[in-house]
Structure formats: C-alpha cells, structure tokens
Enzyme design. Structure first.
Site, PDB file in Angstrom:
ATOM      1  N   LEU A   2      79.855 -14.207  27.125  1.00 55.06           N
ATOM      2  CA  LEU A   2      80.520 -13.422  28.161  1.00 55.06           C
ATOM      3  C   LEU A   2      79.721 -12.165  28.437  1.00 55.06           C
ATOM      4  CD1 LEU A   2      84.032 -13.881  26.629  1.00 55.06           C
ATOM      5  CD2 LEU A   2      83.095 -15.106  28.585  1.00 55.06           C
ATOM      6  N   SER A  35      80.529 -12.229  23.071  1.00 55.34           N
ATOM      7  CA  SER A  35      80.112 -11.275  24.095  1.00 55.34           C
ATOM      8  C   SER A  35      78.599 -11.201  24.186  1.00 55.34           C
ATOM      9  CB  SER A  35      80.655  -9.876  23.786  1.00 55.34           C
ATOM     10  OG  SER A  35      79.933  -9.290  22.725  1.00 55.34           O
ATOM     11  N   ASP A  36      78.127 -10.818  25.353  1.00 50.34           N
ATOM     12  CA  ASP A  36      76.722 -10.467  25.488  1.00 50.34           C
ATOM     13  C   ASP A  36      76.522  -9.163  24.731  1.00 50.34           C
ATOM     14  OD1 ASP A  36      74.091 -10.417  26.305  1.00 50.34           O
ATOM     15  OD2 ASP A  36      74.553 -10.730  28.417  1.00 50.34           O
ATOM     16  N   TRP A  37      75.291  -8.800  24.465  1.00 55.59           N
ATOM     17  CA  TRP A  37      74.974  -7.615  23.675  1.00 55.59           C
ATOM     18  C   TRP A  37      75.535  -6.362  24.347  1.00 55.59           C
ATOM     19  CZ3 TRP A  37      73.914 -11.679  21.434  1.00 55.59           C
ATOM     20  CH2 TRP A  37      73.127 -11.797  20.301  1.00 55.59           C
ATOM     21  N   GLY A  38      76.485  -5.706  23.698  1.00 55.95           N
ATOM     22  CA  GLY A  38      77.053  -4.463  24.196  1.00 55.95           C
ATOM     23  C   GLY A  38      78.027  -4.615  25.342  1.00 55.95           C
TER      24      GLY A  38
END
Length: 102
Positions: A2, A35-38
């Site tokens: 995501l 999740s995508d990074w951050g």
C-alpha cells in the site's frame, strides 16, 4: 504493498473501506497488507483499517501505540489475531517453517 495515495482524503494505509470491505471482503484477499516505506501516518487508524505490517519498521504501528489501544478497547484482539494469522500464513505458504535454520 500500500502506497502513499489517498481515497477521499483517507490514506490508503488507513482506508478501512478499501482494506476490509473491498480487498478482504469482496475480493477475499488473504495475503498480507504491507505499507510502502514510510506510508503509514497513524498507527492505530492503519491497524484498525486492516494494515498488517508497517514497513520498513514499526514507526507508528507499534507496541507503544497498539498496546494501550488494546487495553482501552480502541483496538481488538480479533484484529491483532487477524494480522498474526496473515503474516504466519504467508510464512507457511513459503515453507519458512519447514526448513531447519542453519
């Protein structure tokens, strides 16, 4: 995975409609929502929305956020169990429990 997008102003990582109603409900996706990074901005909202794993680390969806929410009834044991089941299910699919560690 995501990313950083939002639907009607709600970040994808905390979008309960998308994660629960569409992906888990209508499409019956049983994999891990990561999740995508951050891309996770609110740990409790994301956890309640259905995010299973915050990458690259648990910056906001972590024990300090979820343990008090669990105790105060803002996060359920059933949601936690669902996350664990999905992550362990993925590990089982890839055979990670079958090989002995060197």
């Amino acid at each position: 995975m995501l990313g950083y997008q939002a639907i009607d102003g709600v970040p994808i990582t905390a979008n309960k409609w998308l994660l629960n109603d569409v992906l888990k409900g209508e499409w019956r996706f049983d994999g891990v929502y990561m999740s995508d990074w951050g891309a996770t901005y609110d740990g409790l909202l994301a956890a309640n929305a259905g995010l299973d794993l915050e990458m690259p680390n648990a910056r906001v969806m972590n024990r300090a956020t979820l343990e008090p929410a669990l105790r105060d009834g803002l996060f359920s044991r059933a949601r936690l169990d669902d996350k664990v089941r999905r992550i362990l299910g993925l590990a089982a699919r890839f055979g990670w429990f079958e090989d002995a560690a060197p």
